[in-house]
Design a protein around this motif. Structure first.
Motif, short mmCIF file in Angstrom:
data_model
loop_
_atom_site.label_atom_id
_atom_site.label_comp_id
_atom_site.label_asym_id
_atom_site.label_seq_id
_atom_site.Cartn_x
_atom_site.Cartn_y
_atom_site.Cartn_z
N THR A 167 26.62 95.37 31.84
CA THR A 167 25.32 95.55 31.22
C THR A 167 24.68 96.84 31.58
O THR A 167 24.47 97.40 32.81
CB THR A 167 24.58 94.33 31.69
OG1 THR A 167 24.36 94.12 32.84
CG2 THR A 167 25.18 93.17 31.09
N SER A 224 27.02 98.32 25.82
CA SER A 224 27.14 98.13 27.08
C SER A 224 28.62 98.66 27.50
O SER A 224 29.32 98.92 26.68
CB SER A 224 27.01 96.71 27.46
OG SER A 224 28.08 95.97 26.49
N SER A 236 26.02 96.19 21.71
CA SER A 236 25.55 95.01 22.24
C SER A 236 24.05 94.96 21.90
O SER A 236 23.13 95.88 22.28
CB SER A 236 25.53 95.17 24.04
OG SER A 236 24.73 94.32 24.58
N GLY A 237 23.72 94.29 21.08
CA GLY A 237 22.06 94.02 20.66
C GLY A 237 22.04 95.40 19.70
O GLY A 237 22.68 95.59 18.77
N GLY A 238 20.99 96.09 19.83
CA GLY A 238 20.81 97.40 19.30
C GLY A 238 21.38 98.64 19.92
O GLY A 238 21.04 99.56 19.51
#
Length: 379
Positions: free
Chosen positions: A236, A216, A211-213
């Motif tokens: 999250t 989650s 999740s992104g860098g």
């Protein structure tokens, strides 16, 4: 690789105070320590720890992990068996494996299985023969990139294993003789840490996903008849990994883990994570302490989530649990004197009783003189 579930897996101390609302567990004092009691798990070579524990009944249980951790040493596999009165070590010298055993599950003396992390060219699959562990073959054994992370055994004796093959998270299903890899989990860059069965045909897994860098929390359900997946929305958090999950129903699912957070020097503990799925959304619940971890969750005889094992960085003199209290959770301390600063990796119910086992190590750092450790709650 994304988040790793285990001792001191996080890297930050940054968490705010618990909410003073109905969801926040209430702390209970040492008067509850007599409920849980330390049970010796002797014979292992420090540093040692038990990663998982499983029980077939009051007179038979298994616990696995690793021993001989010291400096750069990766240690070696550790397995113990409970005979109704004491834990004893199981000799593993006949196995062609020296790594860490990561999970164990069993429903009888002839239906118990264990898996471990890859060592050399294989992630092992072990079967209990009533007296010791024996290696079992499966498709992909010795294949690069194959990992067996967690195992569950149903009342129908089918064996479910979560792990990875061909660069994807997936399940291995078998009956002890025939094995089949099911279709991959339809989530990119996912890691699975735990598999549990609500029924023989309702399979739940937990772990993390990119999740992104960071990552989650991940929870998904597999239909054991069709092999189709239902992936719940991500939980999250700041580098959140889900180490265990318990489903009482499709709209009553609890997930526990550790949120590593962002920043901070290496070796700093993370924050415990507790979340509930109500069929529509995940709701984060304050666990009653802000620094540490939640490692395992177990249900009662009615299938309702009952106990959570954890580690409270700010109060390490005894083990830490969360106990289901109505619609919420209550913080409960373990026994005094069992270990100076115990760390729990798992908790499980004892079938046919109201009792539970927990397992871990005598201190939060897997370095000598840390030893294997268990506690029991009699039902």
């Amino acid at each position: 690789m994304a988040g790793t579930i285990g001792a001191l897996s996080g890297v930050t101390l940054g968490a705010g105070p618990a909410r003073a609302d109905a969801d926040a567990p209430r702390s209970r004092g040492p008067r509850n320590a007599q409920d849980w009691r330390a049970v010796p798990a002797p014979g292992s070579t420090p540093a040692a720890q038990l990663r998982r524990v499983s029980a077939a009944g009051a007179g038979l249980a298994w616990a696995v992990g690793e021993e001989g951790l010291a400096g750069p040493s990766r240690g070696r596999a550790l397995a113990m068996v409970w005979n109704g009165s004491a834990w004893s070590m199981t000799d593993l010298s006949h196995l062609n494996y020296s790594g860490r055993l990561s999970d164990v599950a069993g429903v009888s003396s002839t239906a118990a299985w264990s898996v471990g992390l890859p060592s050399g060219d294989a992630s092992p699959l072990l079967r209990w023969d009533g007296a010791t562990w024996r290696e079992a073959s499966f498709p992909g054994r010795g294949e690069a990139g194959v990992r067996l992370e967690s195992v569950a055994v149903g009342s129908d004796r089918r064996v479910w294993i979560c792990g990875a093959r061909g660069g994807a998270a997936r399940l291995l299903l078998g009956d002890g003789t025939r094995w089949t890899w099911l279709d991959p989990l339809p989530v990119a860059s996912a890691n699975l840490y735990r598999i549990v069965l609500r029924t023989p045909n309702e399979v739940w897994v937990s772990g993390d996903q990119a999740s992104g860098g960071g990552w989650s929390g991940l929870v998904a359900r597999c239909n054991g008849t069709t092999g189709t997946w239902t992936v719940l929305p991500p939980i999250t958090g700041a580098r959140l990994g889900i180490g265990d999950v318990h489903a009482a129903a499709a709209d009553d699912v609890w997930a526990v883990g550790t949120e590593a957070g962002v920043g901070g020097p290496p070796g700093r503990p993370g924050n415990p994570a507790l979340a509930h799925w109500d069929g529509t959304a995940w709701n984060r619940v304050q666990p009653g302490f802000t620094v540490g971890s939640l490692s395992g969750i177990a249900g009662d005889a009615q299938g309702r989530a009952a106990w959570i094992s954890g580690w409270n960085y700010q109060d390490q003199s005894r083990s830490t649990y969360l106990r289901r209290d109505g619609d919420g959770w209550t913080v409960v301390r373990g026994p005094a004197g069992g270990a100076t600063a115990p760390y729990l990796n798992d908790v499980t119910a004892v079938p046919g009783t109201g009792g539970f086992w927990s397992a871990g190590m005598t201190s939060p750092v897997p370095a000598p003189p840390t030893e294997a450790y268990t506690e029991r709650l009699d039902g």
